[in-house]
Design an enzyme around this catalytic site. Structure first.
Site, PDB file in Angstrom:
ATOM      1  N   HIS A  77     -25.197 -19.991  -3.184  1.00  0.00           N
ATOM      2  CA  HIS A  77     -24.071 -19.415  -2.364  1.00  0.00           C
ATOM      3  C   HIS A  77     -23.454 -20.622  -1.618  1.00  0.00           C
ATOM      4  O   HIS A  77     -22.260 -19.985  -1.011  1.00  0.00           O
ATOM      5  CB  HIS A  77     -24.400 -18.334  -1.293  1.00  0.00           C
ATOM      6  CG  HIS A  77     -25.304 -18.884  -0.082  1.00  0.00           C
ATOM      7  ND1 HIS A  77     -26.750 -18.608   0.002  1.00  0.00           N
ATOM      8  CD2 HIS A  77     -24.816 -19.404   1.134  1.00  0.00           C
ATOM      9  CE1 HIS A  77     -26.966 -19.175   1.061  1.00  0.00           C
ATOM     10  NE2 HIS A  77     -25.853 -19.632   1.605  1.00  0.00           N
ATOM     11  N   ASP A 114     -31.040 -18.073  -5.391  1.00  0.00           N
ATOM     12  CA  ASP A 114     -30.051 -18.441  -4.632  1.00  0.00           C
ATOM     13  C   ASP A 114     -30.457 -20.135  -4.971  1.00  0.00           C
ATOM     14  O   ASP A 114     -30.633 -20.900  -3.818  1.00  0.00           O
ATOM     15  CB  ASP A 114     -30.225 -18.027  -3.190  1.00  0.00           C
ATOM     16  CG  ASP A 114     -29.045 -18.403  -2.655  1.00  0.00           C
ATOM     17  OD1 ASP A 114     -27.990 -18.882  -3.148  1.00  0.00           O
ATOM     18  OD2 ASP A 114     -29.273 -18.359  -1.229  1.00  0.00           O
ATOM     19  N   GLY A 180     -24.922 -23.130   8.173  1.00  0.00           N
ATOM     20  CA  GLY A 180     -24.964 -24.527   8.020  1.00  0.00           C
ATOM     21  C   GLY A 180     -26.436 -25.053   7.605  1.00  0.00           C
ATOM     22  O   GLY A 180     -26.457 -25.993   6.885  1.00  0.00           O
ATOM     23  N   SER A 182     -28.025 -23.165   5.532  1.00  0.00           N
ATOM     24  CA  SER A 182     -28.299 -23.081   4.123  1.00  0.00           C
ATOM     25  C   SER A 182     -28.569 -23.778   3.220  1.00  0.00           C
ATOM     26  O   SER A 182     -27.834 -25.136   3.351  1.00  0.00           O
ATOM     27  CB  SER A 182     -27.148 -22.217   3.583  1.00  0.00           C
ATOM     28  OG  SER A 182     -26.981 -20.746   4.183  1.00  0.00           O
TER      29      SER A 182
END
Length: 229
Positions: A77, A114, A180, A182
């Site tokens: 993402h 992800d 941030g 992630s």
């Protein structure tokens, strides 16, 4: 004469026993854990990531090296908007020991997890290796770029090693994360990679920063094995 010799031999035995005891004690003494040493050991394995569709307005996140020759793992993402089926064409990374960002190539975007892989033209990179050995209550750490303030070190615990959400098992943690974080690594006190920060739960519209989830290392190993030998 014999009595004197016996006394000397007994003294030698006592000295040898004491020396042996001291040697054994020092060998069995474990090195104390230091979060500062762990930070120093891992900080250069982590990078800030920024991505954009127009090279003007950027989103910020985190990634980390998974090989010595510049392969980097981050979240899907971070570089791909699934809602709009939109891939970010401009992706840059910056390590803690660099002032400027470096253009990164998007190598692959996972269709199952992800996860995504980036590549930069660098060599001799410090990188994470994985471990699938972890349990609830274990102390864990992450380094991320919360709210784009720069790489920051955080500490927490594994809340549940495998929590099923949306038909996928994730690693639930108590790590406090923000936008941030992630793509940041989740690692243990030995510096072994256990997962990658993925998302937080939301209560109505408010994100709960202390209930965070990571893609576990078992999925990371499955994914990166296609690219890293």
């Amino acid at each position: 004469m014999l009595i004197a010799i016996k006394k000397i031999l007994n003294k030698i035995k006592l000295i040898l026993f004491a020396s042996s005891f001291l040697f054994t004690s020092s060998c069995n003494k474990k090195e104390s854990f230091s979060a500062t040493n762990l930070f120093d050991k891992t900080i250069l394995k982590v990078v800030e990531v920024k991505s954009s569709t127009d090279n003007i307005a950027f989103g910020y996140a985190t990634g980390f090296y998974i090989s010595s020759n510049g392969y980097i793992l981050t979240n899907k993402h971070v570089i791909y908007n699934e809602t709009y089926n939109l891939k970010y064409d401009y992706v840059y990374i910056r390590a803690a020991n660099y002032d400027e960002y470096t253009k990164a190539e998007v190598i692959d975007i996972s269709s199952n997890y992800d996860l995504a892989i980036l590549k930069v033209n660098q060599s001799n990179c410090m990188y994470f290796t994985t471990s699938q050995d972890f349990k609830a209550g274990e102390e864990i750490f992450t380094i991320g770029n919360p709210l784009n303030i720069g790489l920051s070190f955080s500490q927490g615990y594994i809340s549940s090693p495998y929590r099923k959400i949306n038909d996928t098992y994730v690693l639930q943690t108590s790590l406090v994360i923000s936008e941030g974080n992630s793509g940041g690594p989740v690692f243990n006190k030995d510096g072994k990679l256990l997962g990658i920060i993925s998302f937080r739960l939301k209560d109505n519209t408010q994100a709960n920063s202390s209930i965070s989830f990571a893609v576990p290392s078992i999925y990371i190993d499955e994914y990166i094995s296609q690219f890293i030998q």
